[in-house]
Design a protein around this motif. Sequence first.
Motif, PDB file in Angstrom:
ATOM      1  N   ALA A   1       4.483   5.513  -5.530  1.00 22.03           N
ATOM      2  CA  ALA A   1       4.137   5.822  -6.472  1.00 22.03           C
ATOM      3  C   ALA A   1       3.444   6.723  -7.618  1.00 22.03           C
ATOM      4  O   ALA A   1       4.114   7.080  -7.886  1.00 22.03           O
ATOM      5  CB  ALA A   1       4.883   3.999  -7.182  1.00 22.03           C
ATOM      6  N   LYS A   2       2.117   6.562  -6.443  1.00 21.78           N
ATOM      7  CA  LYS A   2       1.392   7.545  -7.225  1.00 21.78           C
ATOM      8  C   LYS A   2       1.549   9.121  -7.160  1.00 21.78           C
ATOM      9  O   LYS A   2       1.201   9.620  -8.225  1.00 21.78           O
ATOM     10  CB  LYS A   2      -0.274   7.751  -6.154  1.00 21.78           C
ATOM     11  CG  LYS A   2      -0.858   8.137  -6.407  1.00 21.78           C
ATOM     12  CD  LYS A   2      -2.616   7.391  -6.122  1.00 21.78           C
ATOM     13  CE  LYS A   2      -2.560   7.648  -4.952  1.00 21.78           C
ATOM     14  NZ  LYS A   2      -3.994   7.782  -4.366  1.00 21.78           N
ATOM     15  N   TYR A   3       1.513   9.323  -6.044  1.00 21.03           N
ATOM     16  CA  TYR A   3       1.980  10.760  -5.908  1.00 21.03           C
ATOM     17  C   TYR A   3       3.416  11.014  -6.391  1.00 21.03           C
ATOM     18  O   TYR A   3       3.920  12.049  -6.569  1.00 21.03           O
ATOM     19  CB  TYR A   3       2.093  10.882  -3.828  1.00 21.03           C
ATOM     20  CG  TYR A   3       1.053  11.054  -3.432  1.00 21.03           C
ATOM     21  CD1 TYR A   3      -0.551  12.093  -3.705  1.00 21.03           C
ATOM     22  CD2 TYR A   3       0.397   9.559  -2.399  1.00 21.03           C
ATOM     23  CE1 TYR A   3      -1.954  11.992  -2.919  1.00 21.03           C
ATOM     24  CE2 TYR A   3      -0.896   9.645  -1.921  1.00 21.03           C
ATOM     25  CZ  TYR A   3      -1.810  10.479  -2.215  1.00 21.03           C
ATOM     26  OH  TYR A   3      -3.489  10.402  -1.615  1.00 21.03           O
ATOM     27  N   ALA A   4       4.428  10.425  -6.845  1.00 25.04           N
ATOM     28  CA  ALA A   4       6.007  10.872  -6.898  1.00 25.04           C
ATOM     29  C   ALA A   4       5.061  11.201  -8.398  1.00 25.04           C
ATOM     30  O   ALA A   4       5.527  11.748  -9.109  1.00 25.04           O
ATOM     31  CB  ALA A   4       6.941   9.681  -7.672  1.00 25.04           C
ATOM     32  N   ALA A   5       4.637   9.928  -9.230  1.00 29.66           N
ATOM     33  CA  ALA A   5       3.627  10.472 -10.448  1.00 29.66           C
ATOM     34  C   ALA A   5       3.096  11.757 -10.539  1.00 29.66           C
ATOM     35  O   ALA A   5       3.585  12.531 -11.945  1.00 29.66           O
ATOM     36  CB  ALA A   5       3.354   9.554 -11.014  1.00 29.66           C
ATOM     37  N   LYS A   6       2.105  11.869  -9.749  1.00 25.24           N
ATOM     38  CA  LYS A   6       1.395  13.203  -9.617  1.00 25.24           C
ATOM     39  C   LYS A   6       2.228  14.539  -9.546  1.00 25.24           C
ATOM     40  O   LYS A   6       1.602  15.003 -10.349  1.00 25.24           O
ATOM     41  CB  LYS A   6       0.367  13.391  -8.818  1.00 25.24           C
ATOM     42  CG  LYS A   6      -0.942  14.322  -8.125  1.00 25.24           C
ATOM     43  CD  LYS A   6      -1.955  13.877  -6.931  1.00 25.24           C
ATOM     44  CE  LYS A   6      -2.947  14.536  -6.731  1.00 25.24           C
ATOM     45  NZ  LYS A   6      -3.810  14.890  -5.843  1.00 25.24           N
ATOM     46  N   PHE A   7       2.908  14.787  -8.277  1.00 23.86           N
ATOM     47  CA  PHE A   7       3.874  15.796  -7.869  1.00 23.86           C
ATOM     48  C   PHE A   7       5.153  16.347  -8.599  1.00 23.86           C
ATOM     49  O   PHE A   7       5.664  16.978  -8.803  1.00 23.86           O
ATOM     50  CB  PHE A   7       3.483  16.037  -6.622  1.00 23.86           C
ATOM     51  CG  PHE A   7       2.388  15.705  -5.789  1.00 23.86           C
ATOM     52  CD1 PHE A   7       1.568  17.223  -5.817  1.00 23.86           C
ATOM     53  CD2 PHE A   7       1.982  15.382  -4.722  1.00 23.86           C
ATOM     54  CE1 PHE A   7      -0.087  16.947  -5.428  1.00 23.86           C
ATOM     55  CE2 PHE A   7       1.649  14.918  -4.524  1.00 23.86           C
ATOM     56  CZ  PHE A   7       0.113  15.472  -4.476  1.00 23.86           C
ATOM     57  N   LEU A   8       5.365  15.086  -9.331  1.00 23.33           N
ATOM     58  CA  LEU A   8       6.712  15.358  -9.299  1.00 23.33           C
ATOM     59  C   LEU A   8       7.694  15.745  -8.766  1.00 23.33           C
ATOM     60  O   LEU A   8       7.979  14.908  -7.866  1.00 23.33           O
ATOM     61  CB  LEU A   8       7.107  15.636 -11.110  1.00 23.33           C
ATOM     62  CG  LEU A   8       6.172  15.519 -12.653  1.00 23.33           C
ATOM     63  CD1 LEU A   8       6.025  16.535 -13.595  1.00 23.33           C
ATOM     64  CD2 LEU A   8       6.485  13.826 -12.848  1.00 23.33           C
TER      65      LEU A   8
ATOM     66  N   VAL B   1       0.600  -0.701  -0.272  1.00 28.23           N
ATOM     67  CA  VAL B   1      -0.081   0.450   0.354  1.00 28.23           C
ATOM     68  C   VAL B   1       0.825   1.403  -0.349  1.00 28.23           C
ATOM     69  O   VAL B   1       0.318   2.532  -0.813  1.00 28.23           O
ATOM     70  CB  VAL B   1      -1.291   0.112   0.887  1.00 28.23           C
ATOM     71  CG1 VAL B   1      -2.362   0.994   1.310  1.00 28.23           C
ATOM     72  CG2 VAL B   1      -2.325  -1.470   1.193  1.00 28.23           C
ATOM     73  N   LEU B   2       1.886   1.344   0.827  1.00 27.84           N
ATOM     74  CA  LEU B   2       2.613   2.553   1.113  1.00 27.84           C
ATOM     75  C   LEU B   2       3.515   2.798  -0.017  1.00 27.84           C
ATOM     76  O   LEU B   2       3.754   3.665  -0.550  1.00 27.84           O
ATOM     77  CB  LEU B   2       3.822   2.107   1.632  1.00 27.84           C
ATOM     78  CG  LEU B   2       3.499   1.788   3.589  1.00 27.84           C
ATOM     79  CD1 LEU B   2       4.139   1.430   4.741  1.00 27.84           C
ATOM     80  CD2 LEU B   2       2.660   3.391   3.747  1.00 27.84           C
TER      81      LEU B   2
END
Length: 212
Positions: A155-162, A149-150
């Motif tokens: 990965a999700k937030y890294a892709a979202k915020f760069l 989950v972590l």
Amino acid sequence: MTNIADLRKSYERAELDESASHADPLQQFDQWLKEAIASKIPEPNAMTVATVASNLRPSTRVVLIKGYDERGITWFTNFESRKGQELAGNPFAALQFHWVELERVVRIEGRVEKVSAEESDAYFHSRPLDSRVGAWASPQSTVISGRGVLVANAAKYAAKFLLQPPRPPHWGGYRLQPDRWEFWQGRKSRLHDRLRYMQQPGGLWLRERLAP
């Protein structure tokens, strides 16, 4: 099996005398923290934070001090964590530093408040990128099904915020405003030195020696 009742140590490294200590506990803390850092002991900035829930059940955890001055002791965390929820219901807490190698303990008690949004923003943006993403990825103190989950959240937030993740609204700083300090120096034969500072009306400090 080791008999832990037989584990003993003789404390003989230093002493803490009223005549050699500072009248202001913040100055005494500053001296001891700098000595802990200079001694190269592991994580001299680690402190235990104790809070109490609405059901009067206490809890502790280790965090890292990020600042201290005449306003108090500052650390940063998730406001929605267990400690955040407990501080929202009871804004009093206790801190403890234990510098084992120096045979020293500092205990601090007082009221806790959130630091300003500007101060939280400034510290958040000084953190490494992975730590900033991690603040979004971890729903601190909640039950999760596994580490995946972590990893997926990161990965999700890294892709979202760069490279520019903003500070999460649920993340920021706390500052404990001390009204009581205690400095403990281990001594031989368990006759330890304990100096307590109690804040008096007008902001002055009463320094007293306590029996060990």
